[in-house]
Design an enzyme around this catalytic site. Sequence first.
Site, PDB file in Angstrom:
ATOM      1  N   SER A   1      38.302  37.586  33.309  1.00 24.70           N
ATOM      2  CA  SER A   1      39.976  36.711  34.287  1.00 24.70           C
ATOM      3  C   SER A   1      39.786  35.490  34.847  1.00 24.70           C
ATOM      4  CB  SER A   1      40.876  38.535  34.889  1.00 24.70           C
ATOM      5  OG  SER A   1      39.979  38.013  35.790  1.00 24.70           O
ATOM      6  N   LYS A   2      41.411  34.626  34.332  1.00 26.34           N
ATOM      7  CA  LYS A   2      41.271  33.977  35.038  1.00 26.34           C
ATOM      8  C   LYS A   2      40.549  34.115  36.581  1.00 26.34           C
ATOM      9  CE  LYS A   2      45.051  30.416  35.001  1.00 26.34           C
ATOM     10  NZ  LYS A   2      46.062  30.217  33.869  1.00 26.34           N
ATOM     11  N   ARG A   3      41.398  35.055  36.906  1.00 26.75           N
ATOM     12  CA  ARG A   3      41.337  34.861  38.644  1.00 26.75           C
ATOM     13  C   ARG A   3      39.766  35.560  38.885  1.00 26.75           C
ATOM     14  NH1 ARG A   3      43.863  39.726  41.176  1.00 26.75           N
ATOM     15  NH2 ARG A   3      45.254  40.089  39.254  1.00 26.75           N
TER      16      ARG A   3
END
Length: 486
Positions: free
Chosen positions: A257-259
């Site tokens: 994920s981007k996070r």
Amino acid sequence: MKGDHMQYRTRFAPSPTGYMHLGGLRTALYAYLYAKGNNGAFILRIEDTDQERQVEGTAEVIYKTLTEVGLIYDEGPDVGGPCGPYVQSERIGIYREHAEMLIKRGHAYYCFCGKEELDEQRLIHQASRVSHKYNKHCVNLSPEEITKKLSEGTSYVIRQNVSEEGKVFFNDCVYGRIDVDNSTLEDQIILKSDGFPTYNFANVVDDRLMGVTHVIRGNEFLSSTPKHVLLYEGFGWEPPVYIHVPPIMRTADKKLSKRDGDAYYGDFITKGYLKEAIINYIALLGWSPGGEKELFSLPELVEAFDISGISKSPAIFDIKKLDWLNGEYLRAMDDAEFHARALPYIKEGVKRETDTALIAKLLKDRIERLTEIPGQLDFIDTLPEYSSELYTHKKMKTDAESVRPVMPSIASALENVSDWRQEAIHEALMALVECLGCKNGQVLWPLRVALSGKAQTPGGGIEIALILGKEETLTRIRRASDKLNR
Ligand code: GLU
């Protein structure tokens, strides 16, 4: 090259909705490897028909990343080719023409149902608890009705006409034979009311017109493939070979994920990984070459890649393995190349003038990522605060007490070195060892501590003295002496 057959043509068909996702890059890599390993062509096509999801500048990042990592496409938006344009939004006329062709062949039809009618159908289905799909209301409109509505300017879409009977099937090279009952499929929209095609339609038309022989893509598209196969059948075309690849996961039930900063290629470059190591690593995520070999250059991957090595199960991303691989790549570099790659990071860590080639040489075997470099060099510009406890070394039998009388002798030995080179420094210190009748370490260990304030450094006392230069070396030794006498 393996095999002598019709020209293989593979493609990477990203939607420019974000930066280069690691999963996307791996799909591109497999498509490239498969084409190149079979003497074929690798094509880049930008699928930007969903205008609302576009993110500006991301197509350019795709071109740049593919080129940077060596996945050179033979045809594509910025390099051209015989089947262009390679950007879907520039091919709108082609999709309309093909949608009309499909209408003539009885596999598509105009649908004038507006939002209200569609909502009403949905409510009826909900009330009677049947799974909702479009009820083919417009499939039997007469040519006169259609002409009338079109001339009145009624808004419409074009839908695929899927028979309610029968089955559709295809053989996926990884997931095997997949059969689907036509009755489970909806008459999906192929051309929207704004004249833009939907993804499924444009994808099929373009794969065909661009001569794609093998479709390699993520397995999230497995469920759309039956609709694609029906479109091919509707046109009377032979479908391509399908090769769906498993997803890359962070853990068994969590995506990259981007996070977490592990979704995009660029995140890994920022974290100091080498593009060669990233490519090598992602090649092995979901594909196994068989055998023990794990280090593969891009040409070696081309040689080794084979569809039979692709796994069905999700690949779990193992950052430790990437770290290890990256370290292997760093160590395998020759000194000059490592120096060039490390230089920006060395300069980030050290502001004073110094021998960066020597620093690079000392770092090469000590790091797994280039971003570790500045932290390893933090003692060079400024000597950190340190405790005299650091002089305690069990094996060398040294401690602050034993080191106190030695420090001034180290200073005078080094003061006399006029030519500040490794051999000369070494010679002077060895003469001192001889004179004191002690072990090498009983001089070199205190020297390292005095010069770096650390127990672990790239290189030992002599190398650090070289990096610091004579003046700074003597200043730090005198400071150490003062501290020991306090
Ligand atoms: N445009 C699709 C995507 O963004 C490509 C699907 C395919 O490769 O067919 O992933």
